[in-house]
Motif scaffolding. Structure first.
Motif, PDB file in Angstrom:
ATOM      1  N   GLY A 286       0.818  -1.206   0.000  1.00  0.00           N
ATOM      2  CA  GLY A 286       0.000   0.000   0.000  1.00  0.00           C
ATOM      3  C   GLY A 286       0.852   1.257   0.000  1.00  0.00           C
ATOM      4  O   GLY A 286       0.538   2.242  -0.682  1.00  0.00           O
ATOM      5  N   TYR A 287       1.955   1.224   0.750  1.00  0.00           N
ATOM      6  CA  TYR A 287       2.873   2.351   0.771  1.00  0.00           C
ATOM      7  C   TYR A 287       3.604   2.488  -0.563  1.00  0.00           C
ATOM      8  O   TYR A 287       3.833   3.611  -1.046  1.00  0.00           O
ATOM      9  CB  TYR A 287       3.878   2.182   1.910  1.00  0.00           C
ATOM     10  CG  TYR A 287       3.276   2.386   3.277  1.00  0.00           C
ATOM     11  CD1 TYR A 287       2.941   3.658   3.729  1.00  0.00           C
ATOM     12  CD2 TYR A 287       3.050   1.307   4.129  1.00  0.00           C
ATOM     13  CE1 TYR A 287       2.393   3.857   4.981  1.00  0.00           C
ATOM     14  CE2 TYR A 287       2.505   1.494   5.392  1.00  0.00           C
ATOM     15  CZ  TYR A 287       2.178   2.771   5.812  1.00  0.00           C
ATOM     16  OH  TYR A 287       1.631   2.969   7.052  1.00  0.00           O
ATOM     17  N   GLU A 288       3.973   1.360  -1.155  1.00  0.00           N
ATOM     18  CA  GLU A 288       4.614   1.414  -2.469  1.00  0.00           C
ATOM     19  C   GLU A 288       3.703   2.075  -3.496  1.00  0.00           C
ATOM     20  O   GLU A 288       4.144   2.926  -4.284  1.00  0.00           O
ATOM     21  CB  GLU A 288       4.954  -0.007  -2.943  1.00  0.00           C
ATOM     22  CG  GLU A 288       6.109  -0.671  -2.221  1.00  0.00           C
ATOM     23  CD  GLU A 288       6.373  -2.066  -2.738  1.00  0.00           C
ATOM     24  OE1 GLU A 288       7.549  -2.442  -2.860  1.00  0.00           O
ATOM     25  OE2 GLU A 288       5.387  -2.794  -3.045  1.00  0.00           O
ATOM     26  N   ALA A 289       2.436   1.668  -3.481  1.00  0.00           N
ATOM     27  CA  ALA A 289       1.485   2.229  -4.442  1.00  0.00           C
ATOM     28  C   ALA A 289       1.319   3.730  -4.240  1.00  0.00           C
ATOM     29  O   ALA A 289       1.288   4.512  -5.207  1.00  0.00           O
ATOM     30  CB  ALA A 289       0.139   1.522  -4.318  1.00  0.00           C
ATOM     31  N   ALA A 290       1.234   4.156  -2.981  1.00  0.00           N
ATOM     32  CA  ALA A 290       1.061   5.577  -2.693  1.00  0.00           C
ATOM     33  C   ALA A 290       2.289   6.388  -3.087  1.00  0.00           C
ATOM     34  O   ALA A 290       2.175   7.545  -3.519  1.00  0.00           O
ATOM     35  CB  ALA A 290       0.757   5.772  -1.208  1.00  0.00           C
ATOM     36  N   ALA A 291       3.479   5.768  -2.946  1.00  0.00           N
ATOM     37  CA  ALA A 291       4.725   6.465  -3.264  1.00  0.00           C
ATOM     38  C   ALA A 291       5.098   6.354  -4.736  1.00  0.00           C
ATOM     39  O   ALA A 291       5.995   7.062  -5.206  1.00  0.00           O
ATOM     40  CB  ALA A 291       5.859   5.909  -2.406  1.00  0.00           C
ATOM     41  N   GLY A 292       4.453   5.459  -5.452  1.00  0.00           N
ATOM     42  CA  GLY A 292       4.765   5.264  -6.861  1.00  0.00           C
ATOM     43  C   GLY A 292       6.096   4.596  -7.106  1.00  0.00           C
ATOM     44  O   GLY A 292       6.760   4.848  -8.119  1.00  0.00           O
ATOM     45  N   ILE A 293       6.495   3.719  -6.185  1.00  0.00           N
ATOM     46  CA  ILE A 293       7.766   3.006  -6.327  1.00  0.00           C
ATOM     47  C   ILE A 293       7.568   1.531  -5.987  1.00  0.00           C
ATOM     48  O   ILE A 293       6.531   1.145  -5.434  1.00  0.00           O
ATOM     49  CB  ILE A 293       8.862   3.577  -5.406  1.00  0.00           C
ATOM     50  CG1 ILE A 293       8.447   3.401  -3.921  1.00  0.00           C
ATOM     51  CG2 ILE A 293       9.144   5.031  -5.718  1.00  0.00           C
ATOM     52  CD1 ILE A 293       9.574   3.669  -2.956  1.00  0.00           C
ATOM     53  N   GLN A 294       8.574   0.720  -6.281  1.00  0.00           N
ATOM     54  CA  GLN A 294       8.625  -0.661  -5.831  1.00  0.00           C
ATOM     55  C   GLN A 294       9.968  -0.907  -5.165  1.00  0.00           C
ATOM     56  O   GLN A 294      11.024  -0.499  -5.695  1.00  0.00           O
ATOM     57  CB  GLN A 294       8.434  -1.626  -6.997  1.00  0.00           C
ATOM     58  CG  GLN A 294       6.980  -1.796  -7.416  1.00  0.00           C
ATOM     59  CD  GLN A 294       6.785  -3.001  -8.338  1.00  0.00           C
ATOM     60  OE1 GLN A 294       7.561  -3.198  -9.261  1.00  0.00           O
ATOM     61  NE2 GLN A 294       5.768  -3.773  -8.057  1.00  0.00           N
TER      62      GLN A 294
END
Length: 298
Positions: A286-294
């Motif tokens: 969920g944090y990755e999606a919000a930050a736009g990173i993997q």
């Protein structure tokens, strides 16, 4: 121990590991599970699998249970069709499920009236530890009863902590899980921030894993996060189940939690987004999606 027959209710991930462990130590296991697959697997290990709870009650004076939630524990043990009604006086129940303390107290009270004793056990570890006898047990109940079954407990666990009265082990389990799950939620938020700022994920892990903010679960689980591996040990759905138990316990105690509802909301969101069967570290997605990173490198 080789002459003892142990009943085992619940032959899934943890129960299945305990089943194998006892059989390898020469302990006869009489088991039951509503899942045909789990029952078949346990039979393949060498357990005698009974089609009903009554069959376990008839053949074992020591019964270990490993069940998914409080409702199932109540169904298995209480009422006219429950295990307590069918078990012989003198039976000992070793209850290892992650449930609320009030449920185990009720089970113990009903059992005592039937001449049956109960040990309140909370375990730490995953299926590989169950298989190797490397679980950690928190055990509530009379010292004399713990001593009576210490040899069996030591087959299943590498460390046994005595916690006090019935209900104390379940309480410790839920308090510990709030800390453990909360640690992973905070680590996920912090780790993604670090990567967002340009840190290499592996370098970030290597440094954080020896820094003051680390936790046992961060150290053991985040190498898989760095690799993008969310194969379940402790599922996200189970983390949410435990968090709901924690909120219920706090409500019963009229204790106003502030962080627990936030952590629960994060795990509910992860479950609702289809991550329930992934490892509980999947909250990081969920944090990755919000930050736009993997985090994981492709």
């Amino acid at each position: 121990m080789a002459k003892v027959t142990v009943g085992l209710i619940g032959l899934g991930n943890i129960g299945g590991g305990m089943c194998q462990r006892m059989l390898e130590k020469g302990i006869k296991v009489v088991g039951f599970d509503v899942s045909p697959g789990a029952a078949k697997t346990a039979a393949g290990y060498g357990a005698v699998v009974e089609p009903t709870l009554a069959g376990v009650a008839k053949n074992a004076l020591v019964i270990v249970s490993s069940l998914p939630n409080p409702a199932i524990v109540r169904d298995v043990f209480l009422g006219s069709g429950g295990l307590i009604a069918m078990a012989r006086p003198g039976t000992t129940i070793i209850e290892t499920s992650t449930i609320d303390p009030n449920t185990i107290r009720e089970v113990a009270e009903v059992a005592a009236a039937a001449g049956i004793e109960v040990l309140d056990v909370a375990l730490s570890g995953e299926p590989p530890q169950a298989l190797k006898g490397e679980l950690v047990f928190q055990v509530g109940g009379p010292d004399a009863l713990i001593d009576k079954h210490l040899a069996l407990l030591e087959v299943l666990a590498k460390k046994i902590n005595r916690t006090g009265d019935i209900g104390s082990a379940k309480t410790i389990k839920l308090v510990n899980n709030l800390m453990s799950i909360g640690n992973i939620a905070v680590a996920s938020e912090a780790f993604v921030l670090g990567v967002k700022c340009g840190m290499d994920p592996q370098r970030l892990y290597d440094i954080l894993s020896v820094s003051g903010g680390r936790s046992a679960h961060f150290v053991s689980a985040f190498p898989n996060v760095v690799q993008g591996d969310y194969h379940p040990g402790f599922k996200t759905s189970l983390a949410l189940k435990d968090l709901n138990l924690i909120l219920d316990l706090a409500k019963d105690e009229k204790y106003a939690t502030k962080l627990a509802p936030v952590i629960t909301a994060l795990y509910r969101e992860a479950n609702e987004s289809g991550l329930g069967e992934d490892n509980f570290t999947s909250v990081v997605k969920g944090y990755e999606a919000a930050a736009g990173i993997q985090i994981a490198k492709k």
